[in-house]
Write an enzyme that holds these catalytic residues in place. Structure first.
Site, PDB file in Angstrom:
ATOM      1  N   CYS A 190      12.888   3.772   2.063  1.00  0.00           N
ATOM      2  CA  CYS A 190      13.012   5.183   1.821  1.00  0.00           C
ATOM      3  C   CYS A 190      13.725   5.456   3.050  1.00  0.00           C
ATOM      4  CB  CYS A 190      11.797   5.695   1.583  1.00  0.00           C
ATOM      5  SG  CYS A 190      10.795   5.539   2.648  1.00  0.00           S
ATOM      6  N   ALA A 249       0.922  -1.228  -0.084  1.00  0.00           N
ATOM      7  CA  ALA A 249       0.030   0.075  -0.053  1.00  0.00           C
ATOM      8  C   ALA A 249       0.825   1.322   0.080  1.00  0.00           C
ATOM      9  CB  ALA A 249      -0.757  -0.103   1.315  1.00  0.00           C
TER      10      ALA A 249
HETATM   11  C1  LIG Z   1       6.900   1.759   2.290  1.00  0.00           C
HETATM   12  S1  LIG Z   1       5.315   1.504   2.628  1.00  0.00           S
HETATM   13  C2  LIG Z   1       4.845   0.592   1.031  1.00  0.00           C
HETATM   14  C3  LIG Z   1       4.856   1.532  -0.189  1.00  0.00           C
HETATM   15  C4  LIG Z   1       4.556   0.961  -1.504  1.00  0.00           C
HETATM   16  N1  LIG Z   1       5.309  -0.221  -1.616  1.00  0.00           N
HETATM   17  C5  LIG Z   1       4.113   1.606  -2.700  1.00  0.00           C
HETATM   18  O1  LIG Z   1       5.290   1.710  -3.480  1.00  0.00           O
HETATM   19  O2  LIG Z   1       3.100   2.380  -2.745  1.00  0.00           O
HETATM   20  C6  LIG Z   1       5.400   0.235   3.620  1.00  0.00           C
HETATM   21  C7  LIG Z   1       3.938  -0.400   3.867  1.00  0.00           C
HETATM   22  O3  LIG Z   1       4.061  -1.558   4.767  1.00  0.00           O
HETATM   23  C8  LIG Z   1       2.953  -1.745   5.450  1.00  0.00           C
HETATM   24  N2  LIG Z   1       3.037  -2.529   6.511  1.00  0.00           N
HETATM   25  C9  LIG Z   1       4.055  -2.280   7.677  1.00  0.00           C
HETATM   26  N3  LIG Z   1       4.123  -3.422   8.593  1.00  0.00           N
HETATM   27  C10 LIG Z   1       3.580  -4.454   7.687  1.00  0.00           C
HETATM   28  C11 LIG Z   1       3.148  -5.826   7.931  1.00  0.00           C
HETATM   29  N4  LIG Z   1       3.750  -6.543   9.096  1.00  0.00           N
HETATM   30  N5  LIG Z   1       2.691  -6.662   7.057  1.00  0.00           N
HETATM   31  C12 LIG Z   1       2.345  -6.031   5.944  1.00  0.00           C
HETATM   32  N6  LIG Z   1       2.355  -4.890   5.663  1.00  0.00           N
HETATM   33  C13 LIG Z   1       3.175  -3.946   6.465  1.00  0.00           C
HETATM   34  C14 LIG Z   1       2.480  -0.421   5.777  1.00  0.00           C
HETATM   35  O4  LIG Z   1       0.922  -0.404   5.947  1.00  0.00           O
HETATM   36  C15 LIG Z   1       2.943   0.417   4.499  1.00  0.00           C
HETATM   37  O5  LIG Z   1       1.815   0.479   3.613  1.00  0.00           O
END
Ligand SMILES: C[S@@+](CC[C@H](N)C(=O)[O-])C[C@H]1O[C@@H](n2cnc3c(N)ncnc32)[C@H](O)[C@@H]1O
Length: 611
Positions: free
Chosen positions: A525, A327
């Site tokens: 990032c 997300a």
């Molecule tokens: C850096 S963002 C990802 C951005 C995405 N890849 C994009 O390019 O649009 C990290 C994501 O990891 C999710 N996240 C955090 N802990 C997580 C977990 N244990 N399992 C799955 N998702 C997780 C967060 O909700 C967040 O949306």
């Protein structure tokens, strides 16, 4: 006697007042009413980064982080439009916004990146384009000078729109009379620097007698160290600003003015209502055209390193790809487009609402190869579905209320018969409960907007080992590469190490899910080597069947070689000589002017020999 005392009091008051509120010296004013922040770091974190980068380089990185990139980066959805069409449409929009070329050129950094790649068309090329105007294709004639196509081979569907800044703003200080002011929170200020307006919840304090339509100077209150050692914002919302040194954070706000705007409501209104625009920012320190809600589905605003990450994964048509932390779906959709929407991109995220965001974006972009799931990346592997290529999941479909257990709700036709998961009694009960719950929700949610799952996200219980051709782990991280950033004091050595532990556990899951011969791409990032190079070291040392793979395109700089010994004697190992050119590190202070970002690509060898 009384007269003498009154006179003494008067003199005392005048002296005291003058000491407390010295008349600002004219030569001090430009400095006060400017944007020149010094990023505050936790001292141990600063020491660690100084060791990693060297003092001078780290001070450049710190400075760069306080500013937005000087351009907006736009990814064209090549399945819906063409770069030429988008450039033409954006040119019209930018013209309507009234961005003049001279303004856009003023403070834009270099066009050439550290590797000598000309990212945007250079000014000389633009000039020659003018001479050649008559011979040019129609699109180029209508191309606004601040808009250019990315010159990196393979990235010609990326469009840059230049902004400008920092601009010096005359806030109207005259004859010792300070301008009317609005103080905003740091988060609000960071959004404003990216092009947003000032919304009501972001306003912390305001001058007295501010009416709708007044010009105000907008500054930011940044967290300060409290007596307990923690960081806090010591302003009560609604405080009256007088433009005097007695104002809250008066000296701390020196050099923290982010622009001038016109109030959209009175002071009383700002602190009475719960939402809406409080200040319309019409004179900004950084001018970046905002493309929010523009050309929906045709374009996506995305940082250049994120676009490069999708390329590094090198997804192929027909493959099965997992995006573990997907997300809001920026990289997921980039991957799906590179696959020409053929194959299967599984986009998972822990947050239900964020999964809905991915669905919405995929639908907007017209992509049908994306299946979304709510799933904790730490629990991504499900060994009970080991003969199954799909996921054991509880599928909730808001369109018809049917709840079923599916191996792949997106594309059942592609699933081999053996892969359909048997439904246990426990699962049946769970599904029944979910169905009942769903029926209760249906009237409120209405029909879904996503082509496959309707208004709810599907819960996954994990995927079979070795069931993906490629896995992207774009890990949650300290985000210390994101720009603009006005404060960085909240991260400590302990919190940075915690991020790293979390990422390693996720990476362990990625390693199990990818098939032998497959690919894992890991990205963050952040500028923190503990979450970047140290993860690579961990991966290569623990999994001997992993090797670093070259990435295309490669426009970032090399990784960090070496190690760091912490006060508790824990030694963090980074890359070894020879490995640094196999990763991409995007340095915010480099002429590429991107966010701080890191990409590593691993080739997966034969697992069973090593396990
Ligand atoms: C850096 S963002 C990802 C951005 C995405 N890849 C994009 O390019 O649009 C990290 C994501 O990891 C999710 N996240 C955090 N802990 C997580 C977990 N244990 N399992 C799955 N998702 C997780 C967060 O909700 C967040 O949306």
């Amino acid at each position: 006697m009384k007269k003498a005392r009154d006179c003494l009091l008067k003199t005392f008051r005048r002296t005291f007042f003058t000491l407390q509120n010295p008349k600002p010296q004219m030569e001090d004013l430009p400095e006060r009413y400017s944007y020149n922040p010094v990023l505050i770091w936790n001292p141990q974190v600063e020491e660690y980064f100084v060791k990693a980068y060297g003092a001078e380089h780290f001070s450049h990185i710190s400075k760069a982080l306080t500013r937005p990139s000087c351009y907006s980066c736009i990814r064209v959805n090549t399945l819906k439009s063409t770069t030429d069409t988008v450039i033409e449409k954006l040119s019209t929009i930018v013209k309507e916004m009234g961005c003049s070329n001279s303004e856009n050129k003023t403070l834009v950094g270099g066009d050439v990146d550290a590797n000598g790649i000309d990212l945007m068309q250079s000014d000389s090329r633009r000039a020659s384009m003018k001479i050649e105007d008559e011979k040019k294709p129609v699109t180029e004639k209508f191309q606004h000078p601040s808009i250019s196509r990315c010159q990196v081979p393979g990235l010609d569907y990326v469009v840059f729109v230049r902004g400008s800044g920092p601009h010096t703003i005359d806030y109207g200080y005259a004859n010792g009379r300070p301008p009317k002011e609005v103080i905003v929170s740091r988060k609000c200020a960071e959004a404003v620097l990216r092009g947003a307006q000032v919304y009501v919840p972001g306003v912390m304090a305001c001058s007295a007698h501010v009416e709708k339509g007044d010009a105000v100077a907008v500054s930011v209150a940044v967290e300060q160290r409290g007596v307990d050692g923690g960081w806090s914002l010591g302003i009560t919302r609604g405080t009256v600003v007088q433009g005097l040194p007695t104002d809250p954070y008066h000296s701390e706000r020196n050099g923290l003015y982010i622009g001038q705007g016109t109030t959209a409501m009175s002071r009383a209104g700002i602190f009475r209502v719960s939402g809406g625009i409080a200040v319309d920012m019409n004179n900004r320190v950084f001018k970046l055209p905002s493309f929010y809600d523009v050309l929906e589905g045709e374009i996506f605003l995305q940082n250049l390193p994120s676009i490069v990450t999708a390329h590094a994964l090198d997804p192929q048509k027909g493959e099965r790809i997992l995006d573990m932390c997907a997300a809001p779906g920026g990289k997921t959709t980039a991957i799906a487009i590179l696959m020409k929407d053929e194959g299967e991109v599984i986009a998972a995220d822990r947050s239900h609402n964020k999964v809905m965001d991915i669905q919405k974006l995929a639908a907007e972009m017209g992509l049908s190869c994306i299946a979304t799931y709510k799933l904790d990346a730490l629990k991504s592997v499900n060994r009970n579905v080991d003969s199954c290529k799909g996921t054991a999941s509880v599928c909730i479909d808001a369109n018809d209320g049917v709840v079923n257990n599916s191996s792949n709700s997106m594309n059942l036709d592609n699933v081999e018969p053996s892969s359909v998961t048997e439904v246990s009694e426990v699962d049946k009960t769970k599904m029944q409960n979910a169905k009942q719950k769903m029926n209760g929700w249906r009237p409120r949610n209405g029909p879904g907007r996503n082509q496959c799952m309707g208004g709810r996200a599907e819960n996954s219980r994990g995927f079979a080992p070795n069931s993906f051709d490629r896995v992207l782990l774009d890990a949650p991280c300290s985000a210390l590469g994101l720009r603009p950033r006005i404060f960085a004091g909240e991260e400590t050595i302990a919190s940075l190490r915690n991020h790293a532990k979390y990422q390693r556990r996720m990476f362990d899951q990625a390693v199990q899910l990818v098939r032998p011969g497959g690919v894992i791409v890991y990205s963050t990032c952040t500028i923190n080597p503990g979450e970047n190079e140290a993860l690579v070291r961990y991966a290569l040392d623990k999994y001997k069947f992993l090797t670093l793979a070259p990435q295309h395109p490669r426009i970032g700089g090399p990784g960090l070689v070496g190690h760091f010994e912490f006060a508790d004697h824990f030694v963090e190992e980074w890359l070894r000589p020879g490995e640094e050119h196999l990763v991409q590190r995007f340095d915010p202070s480099s002429p590429l002017d991107t966010i701080g970002f890191f990409i590593a690509k691993f080739s997966v060898g034969t697992k069973d020999l090593e396990e």
